[in-house]
Design a protein around this motif. Structure first.
Motif, short mmCIF file in Angstrom:
data_model
loop_
_atom_site.label_atom_id
_atom_site.label_comp_id
_atom_site.label_asym_id
_atom_site.label_seq_id
_atom_site.Cartn_x
_atom_site.Cartn_y
_atom_site.Cartn_z
N SER A 1 0.82 -1.22 0.00
CA SER A 1 0.00 0.00 0.00
C SER A 1 0.85 1.27 0.00
O SER A 1 0.64 2.17 -0.83
N ASP A 2 1.82 1.32 0.91
CA ASP A 2 2.64 2.53 1.03
C ASP A 2 3.54 2.75 -0.18
O ASP A 2 3.70 3.88 -0.66
N MET A 3 4.10 1.66 -0.69
CA MET A 3 4.99 1.81 -1.85
C MET A 3 4.20 2.20 -3.10
O MET A 3 4.70 2.96 -3.94
N SER A 4 2.97 1.73 -3.20
CA SER A 4 2.13 2.12 -4.34
C SER A 4 1.92 3.63 -4.36
O SER A 4 2.00 4.27 -5.42
N ASP A 5 1.69 4.21 -3.18
CA ASP A 5 1.53 5.67 -3.09
C ASP A 5 2.84 6.38 -3.39
O ASP A 5 2.85 7.43 -4.06
N ILE A 6 3.93 5.85 -2.89
CA ILE A 6 5.24 6.47 -3.10
C ILE A 6 5.61 6.49 -4.59
O ILE A 6 6.16 7.47 -5.10
N LEU A 7 5.29 5.43 -5.30
CA LEU A 7 5.60 5.35 -6.73
C LEU A 7 4.86 6.42 -7.52
O LEU A 7 5.37 6.93 -8.53
N ILE A 8 3.67 6.76 -7.06
CA ILE A 8 2.91 7.82 -7.73
C ILE A 8 3.58 9.18 -7.51
O ILE A 8 3.60 10.04 -8.40
N ARG A 9 4.19 9.37 -6.35
CA ARG A 9 4.82 10.65 -6.01
C ARG A 9 6.16 10.86 -6.70
O ARG A 9 6.59 12.01 -6.88
N HIS A 10 6.83 9.77 -7.05
CA HIS A 10 8.19 9.90 -7.59
C HIS A 10 8.31 9.18 -8.94
O HIS A 10 8.07 7.98 -9.04
#
Length: 312
Positions: free
Chosen positions: A198-207
């Motif tokens: 979940s957290d990495m999915s969000d992080i990938l969108i940001r970077h």
């Protein structure tokens, strides 16, 4: 007369065997193990390895293994082990509030070896891995694979207290020492694959560009790799981990475009704690603390660490 003689000889042998068995049982040391109930695969493996080692030593020790869900339950089980006659206890107290009961056990003459967790009690022994060194090794591994420049995501776990703090400190201190000039981004997560995903999915969108992920736990890392795969990202070259999870080891050769690494913090270290407890009871000279250095596992050596019987 002959019958009487045979009876006396037979009776004498039986008494001798019973007495010998009694002495043998009395000669065994009594060791108790206190572990948390399963909240994480790594924790489950602690009880597994503790029991395996106790079984290997069953010719020398009697043992009891108890698992608990909180400090109050573990305290009650500690009292049960006292009543049973435990001479040494291997304790893995994951909660605050265990200082007083452990101090009382030591005052009652019981040797206590803490596994992993460090608590402020005089006279307690300890066996643990090196959380700070895990961060040190993670920093060296990432710079070895991508150089000293790039974008690196740090996944910390504030709820893990000193475990996360030490792993992060080792990582950051080492980057500074070796002069790495990374663009660092730190995010909070948990030691679960669901949180990693979940957290990495969000992080990938940001970077749009990430070169490496400093993850501190194998279960988190499994979720991280799944998120990268689902997003179709090919920019990430390294994902670290920690712990020693068999499933993560088996993934390592499957991802040739990403270096999957685990800083081994093996639950099998609890075997050393059981050995330490036995050595103390035998009167051997034992150090107050045994810190086990970090071993790095990746696709070049993962086969050496596969254990088909491990629950983790």
């Amino acid at each position: 007369m002959k019958k009487a003689l045979v009876f006396l000889v037979t009776f004498s042998l039986l008494v001798t065997l019973v007495f010998a068995g009694s002495v043998s049982a009395q000669d065994k040391y009594k060791i108790g193990v206190l572990a948390p109930a399963v909240t994480h695969g790594w924790v489950a493996a602690v009880a597994y390895h503790a029991e395996a080692r106790c079984e290997e030593l069953s010719d020398q020790i009697e043992y009891r293994i108890q698992t608990s869900s909180n400090a109050a339950e573990m305290t009650s089980q500690l009292d049960d082990l006292k009543t049973w006659g435990a001479e040494a206890i291997v304790a893995f107290p994951q909660w605050t509030g265990m200082e007083v009961p452990i101090r009382m056990a030591i005052e009652d003459g019981i040797e206590v070896v803490n596994f992993d967790i460090k608590i402020d009690v005089d006279g307690v022994y300890r066996v643990a891995g090196d959380n700070y060194d895990m961060g040190v090794e993670g920093a060296h591994y990432i710079t070895d694979k991508i150089g000293k420049e790039g974008t690196v995501v740090i996944l910390e776990v504030p709820t893990a207290g000193s475990v996360s703090e030490l792993r992060k400190a080792g990582f950051l201190d080492t980057l500074e020492e070796i002069g790495a000039d990374f663009d660092l981004h730190t995010y909070a997560t948990k030691f679960t694959r669901e949180a990693g995903l979940s957290d990495m999915s969000d992080i990938l969108i940001r970077h749009d560009q990430i070169d490496a992920v400093y993850s501190m736990d194998d279960e988190t890392s499994i979720g991280v790799v799944k998120a990268i795969e689902e997003a179709g990202r090919e920019d990430i070259k390294v994902v670290t981990g920690g712990g020693g999870m068999q499933e993560y080891f088996e993934m390592m050769p499957e991802y040739q475009n990403i270096w999957l690494e685990s800083a081994l913090y093996s639950p099998a270290m609890v075997k050393d704690a059981v050995d330490m407890a036995l050595d103390i009871l035998k009167g051997k000279d034992v150090p107050q603390e045994k810190i086990i250095p970090t071993t790095i596992v990746d696709r070049t050596n993962y086969e050496k660490f596969l254990d088909p019987d491990s629950p983790y």
